[in-house]
Design a protein around this motif. Sequence first.
Motif, PDB file in Angstrom:
ATOM      1  N   SER A  18       3.453  28.563  61.216  1.00  0.00           N
ATOM      2  CA  SER A  18       2.907  27.986  62.095  1.00  0.00           C
ATOM      3  C   SER A  18       2.964  29.339  63.550  1.00  0.00           C
ATOM      4  CB  SER A  18       3.606  26.756  62.654  1.00  0.00           C
ATOM      5  OG  SER A  18       4.808  26.990  63.123  1.00  0.00           O
ATOM      6  N   LYS A  19       3.810  30.208  63.064  1.00  0.00           N
ATOM      7  CA  LYS A  19       4.045  31.341  64.329  1.00  0.00           C
ATOM      8  C   LYS A  19       2.933  32.498  64.220  1.00  0.00           C
ATOM      9  CE  LYS A  19       8.441  29.823  65.345  1.00  0.00           C
ATOM     10  NZ  LYS A  19       8.465  29.412  66.670  1.00  0.00           N
ATOM     11  N   PRO A  20       2.591  32.865  65.623  1.00  0.00           N
ATOM     12  CA  PRO A  20       1.482  33.551  65.838  1.00  0.00           C
ATOM     13  C   PRO A  20       1.472  34.644  65.104  1.00  0.00           C
ATOM     14  CG  PRO A  20       2.683  33.373  67.640  1.00  0.00           C
ATOM     15  CD  PRO A  20       3.594  32.436  66.632  1.00  0.00           C
ATOM     16  N   ASP A  21       2.400  35.449  64.876  1.00  0.00           N
ATOM     17  CA  ASP A  21       2.282  36.686  64.212  1.00  0.00           C
ATOM     18  C   ASP A  21       2.583  36.609  62.845  1.00  0.00           C
ATOM     19  OD1 ASP A  21       1.889  38.783  66.292  1.00  0.00           O
ATOM     20  OD2 ASP A  21       3.112  37.607  67.430  1.00  0.00           O
ATOM     21  N   ILE A  22       2.797  35.658  62.189  1.00  0.00           N
ATOM     22  CA  ILE A  22       3.198  35.396  60.733  1.00  0.00           C
ATOM     23  C   ILE A  22       1.877  35.057  60.112  1.00  0.00           C
ATOM     24  CG2 ILE A  22       4.473  34.398  58.785  1.00  0.00           C
ATOM     25  CD1 ILE A  22       6.603  34.103  60.788  1.00  0.00           C
ATOM     26  N   ASP A  23       1.243  36.049  59.310  1.00  0.00           N
ATOM     27  CA  ASP A  23      -0.164  35.600  58.579  1.00  0.00           C
ATOM     28  C   ASP A  23      -0.169  35.484  57.160  1.00  0.00           C
ATOM     29  OD1 ASP A  23      -1.219  36.404  61.345  1.00  0.00           O
ATOM     30  OD2 ASP A  23      -0.861  38.707  60.435  1.00  0.00           O
ATOM     31  N   GLY A  24       1.266  34.936  57.003  1.00  0.00           N
ATOM     32  CA  GLY A  24       1.286  34.396  55.286  1.00  0.00           C
ATOM     33  C   GLY A  24       2.660  34.866  54.870  1.00  0.00           C
ATOM     34  N   GLY A  25       2.772  34.743  53.355  1.00  0.00           N
ATOM     35  CA  GLY A  25       4.206  34.937  52.924  1.00  0.00           C
ATOM     36  C   GLY A  25       4.122  35.795  51.617  1.00  0.00           C
ATOM     37  N   LEU A  26       5.045  36.439  51.268  1.00  0.00           N
ATOM     38  CA  LEU A  26       5.229  37.052  50.184  1.00  0.00           C
ATOM     39  C   LEU A  26       6.565  36.189  49.601  1.00  0.00           C
ATOM     40  CD1 LEU A  26       4.544  39.172  47.888  1.00  0.00           C
ATOM     41  CD2 LEU A  26       6.173  40.900  49.266  1.00  0.00           C
ATOM     42  N   ILE A  27       6.060  35.485  48.192  1.00  0.00           N
ATOM     43  CA  ILE A  27       6.972  34.597  47.882  1.00  0.00           C
ATOM     44  C   ILE A  27       7.585  34.910  46.248  1.00  0.00           C
ATOM     45  CG2 ILE A  27       7.293  32.277  47.144  1.00  0.00           C
ATOM     46  CD1 ILE A  27       4.471  32.686  49.543  1.00  0.00           C
ATOM     47  N   GLY A  28       8.842  34.795  46.228  1.00  0.00           N
ATOM     48  CA  GLY A  28       9.446  35.308  44.877  1.00  0.00           C
ATOM     49  C   GLY A  28       9.588  34.114  44.134  1.00  0.00           C
ATOM     50  N   GLY A  29      10.819  33.629  44.096  1.00  0.00           N
ATOM     51  CA  GLY A  29      11.302  32.478  43.519  1.00  0.00           C
ATOM     52  C   GLY A  29      10.505  31.392  43.156  1.00  0.00           C
ATOM     53  N   ALA A  30       9.969  30.759  44.582  1.00  0.00           N
ATOM     54  CA  ALA A  30       9.330  29.723  44.877  1.00  0.00           C
ATOM     55  C   ALA A  30       7.641  29.833  44.207  1.00  0.00           C
ATOM     56  CB  ALA A  30       9.155  29.090  46.384  1.00  0.00           C
ATOM     57  N   SER A  31       7.476  31.221  43.808  1.00  0.00           N
ATOM     58  CA  SER A  31       6.008  31.441  43.161  1.00  0.00           C
ATOM     59  C   SER A  31       5.986  31.285  41.710  1.00  0.00           C
ATOM     60  CB  SER A  31       5.786  32.807  43.634  1.00  0.00           C
ATOM     61  OG  SER A  31       6.176  33.800  42.835  1.00  0.00           O
ATOM     62  N   LEU A  32       7.318  30.613  41.257  1.00  0.00           N
ATOM     63  CA  LEU A  32       7.181  30.576  39.626  1.00  0.00           C
ATOM     64  C   LEU A  32       7.113  29.424  39.197  1.00  0.00           C
ATOM     65  CD1 LEU A  32      10.279  32.974  39.104  1.00  0.00           C
ATOM     66  CD2 LEU A  32       7.995  33.394  38.806  1.00  0.00           C
ATOM     67  N   LYS A  33       6.975  28.103  40.434  1.00  0.00           N
ATOM     68  CA  LYS A  33       6.721  27.012  40.011  1.00  0.00           C
ATOM     69  C   LYS A  33       5.793  26.271  40.414  1.00  0.00           C
ATOM     70  CE  LYS A  33      10.762  26.661  42.160  1.00  0.00           C
ATOM     71  NZ  LYS A  33      11.864  26.180  42.954  1.00  0.00           N
ATOM     72  N   VAL A  34       4.848  25.101  40.313  1.00  0.00           N
ATOM     73  CA  VAL A  34       3.756  24.644  40.944  1.00  0.00           C
ATOM     74  C   VAL A  34       3.889  24.236  42.422  1.00  0.00           C
ATOM     75  CG1 VAL A  34       2.675  23.891  38.678  1.00  0.00           C
ATOM     76  CG2 VAL A  34       4.759  22.255  39.932  1.00  0.00           C
ATOM     77  N   ASP A  35       5.395  24.080  42.827  1.00  0.00           N
ATOM     78  CA  ASP A  35       5.536  24.054  44.119  1.00  0.00           C
ATOM     79  C   ASP A  35       4.829  25.113  45.056  1.00  0.00           C
ATOM     80  OD1 ASP A  35       7.351  22.388  43.153  1.00  0.00           O
ATOM     81  OD2 ASP A  35       9.024  22.934  44.291  1.00  0.00           O
ATOM     82  N   PHE A  36       4.540  26.142  44.448  1.00  0.00           N
ATOM     83  CA  PHE A  36       3.821  27.432  45.017  1.00  0.00           C
ATOM     84  C   PHE A  36       2.748  26.617  46.142  1.00  0.00           C
ATOM     85  CE2 PHE A  36       0.716  30.950  44.951  1.00  0.00           C
ATOM     86  CZ  PHE A  36       1.293  31.920  46.039  1.00  0.00           C
ATOM     87  N   ALA A  37       1.942  25.903  45.295  1.00  0.00           N
ATOM     88  CA  ALA A  37       0.802  25.278  45.784  1.00  0.00           C
ATOM     89  C   ALA A  37       1.200  24.602  47.143  1.00  0.00           C
ATOM     90  CB  ALA A  37       0.003  24.212  44.797  1.00  0.00           C
ATOM     91  N   GLN A  38       2.181  24.046  47.362  1.00  0.00           N
ATOM     92  CA  GLN A  38       2.543  23.504  48.443  1.00  0.00           C
ATOM     93  C   GLN A  38       2.612  24.614  49.754  1.00  0.00           C
ATOM     94  OE1 GLN A  38       5.962  20.610  48.651  1.00  0.00           O
ATOM     95  NE2 GLN A  38       5.531  20.526  46.412  1.00  0.00           N
ATOM     96  N   ILE A  39       3.073  25.733  49.381  1.00  0.00           N
ATOM     97  CA  ILE A  39       3.179  26.903  50.527  1.00  0.00           C
ATOM     98  C   ILE A  39       1.783  27.359  50.555  1.00  0.00           C
ATOM     99  CG2 ILE A  39       3.669  29.045  50.756  1.00  0.00           C
ATOM    100  CD1 ILE A  39       6.166  28.698  48.732  1.00  0.00           C
ATOM    101  N   VAL A  40       0.875  27.446  49.618  1.00  0.00           N
ATOM    102  CA  VAL A  40      -0.635  27.618  49.915  1.00  0.00           C
ATOM    103  C   VAL A  40      -1.367  26.745  50.783  1.00  0.00           C
ATOM    104  CG1 VAL A  40      -2.779  27.642  48.539  1.00  0.00           C
ATOM    105  CG2 VAL A  40      -0.794  28.885  47.759  1.00  0.00           C
ATOM    106  N   ASN A  41      -0.918  25.415  50.543  1.00  0.00           N
ATOM    107  CA  ASN A  41      -1.529  24.363  51.269  1.00  0.00           C
ATOM    108  C   ASN A  41      -0.897  23.989  52.691  1.00  0.00           C
ATOM    109  OD1 ASN A  41      -3.779  24.176  49.797  1.00  0.00           O
ATOM    110  ND2 ASN A  41      -2.243  23.246  48.141  1.00  0.00           N
ATOM    111  N   ALA A  42       0.355  24.791  52.897  1.00  0.00           N
ATOM    112  CA  ALA A  42       1.244  24.262  54.234  1.00  0.00           C
ATOM    113  C   ALA A  42       0.486  24.485  55.222  1.00  0.00           C
ATOM    114  CB  ALA A  42       2.294  25.374  54.124  1.00  0.00           C
TER     115      ALA A  42
END
Length: 248
Positions: free
Chosen positions: A224-248
């Motif tokens: 939600s922060k104005p200068d954060i345009d996304g994420g590079l995700i390690g551990g949490a990208s190895l699980k289906v939870d990753f989808a929650q970050i995509v849709n956050a």
Amino acid sequence: MARKKIIAGNWKMNMTPSEALKLVEDLKPLVNNDAVDVVYCVPAIDIVPVVEAVKGTNVQIGAENFYIEDKGAFTGEISAPMLVDAGVKYIIIGHSERRDIFGESDILINKKVKKAFASGLSPILCCGESLELRESGAYTEWIKRQIKWDLEGVTADQVKNLVIAYEPIWAIGTGKTATADQAQEACKLIRDYIAELYDAPTAEAVRIQYGGSMNAGNAAELLSKPDIDGGLIGGASLKVDFAQIVNA
Ligand code: PGA
């Protein structure tokens, strides 16, 4: 123009080809969100099957490493033309693990950034400080120095298509996320420095991710922060939870 968010998984040295295909299939119905760029950066051996598996979806594939020559006697390495031919779009460059464990210098990282652009790959350039530098306050100068060296000779038009990942080393894989305010401050510092090195339109266009223990629970606040345009995700990208970050 609003910058499109980019959520990228960095699988690191995880996922055999068969594990990778299972995860990709499980995620398929969950990451179908055209409002964001979704990228899986995968180990070299997973690239070919995963590119095939995401065909017809919104997911793009990135690699985690490459070498700056096109071909030749470089045992164990993989080249940019090989990645492009296999369907890779993004390439992680300058990750702290490659800097610290594999001794990659800013000189090599700068060559990789230039080679990636020349080859048609979009770099995800990582930067970020150690805990010691954070605590001493010297982290702002450190980050700026990394950016300056890594982008030496890179044009404004290229930087407009660059993704920079701010990844404080003390937050990577530790479960200790930077606060949203700390992450925003560093991402803004990077954007302001791009404006100084280039110009305001370039700084407006460059996409800056946060990385370091980002997960389904903290993604929405960080994003939600104005200068954060996304994420590079390690551990949490190895699980289906990753989808929650995509849709956050
Ligand atoms: P982490 O890794 O999400 O497991 O902290 C992030 C990264 O190193 O890119």
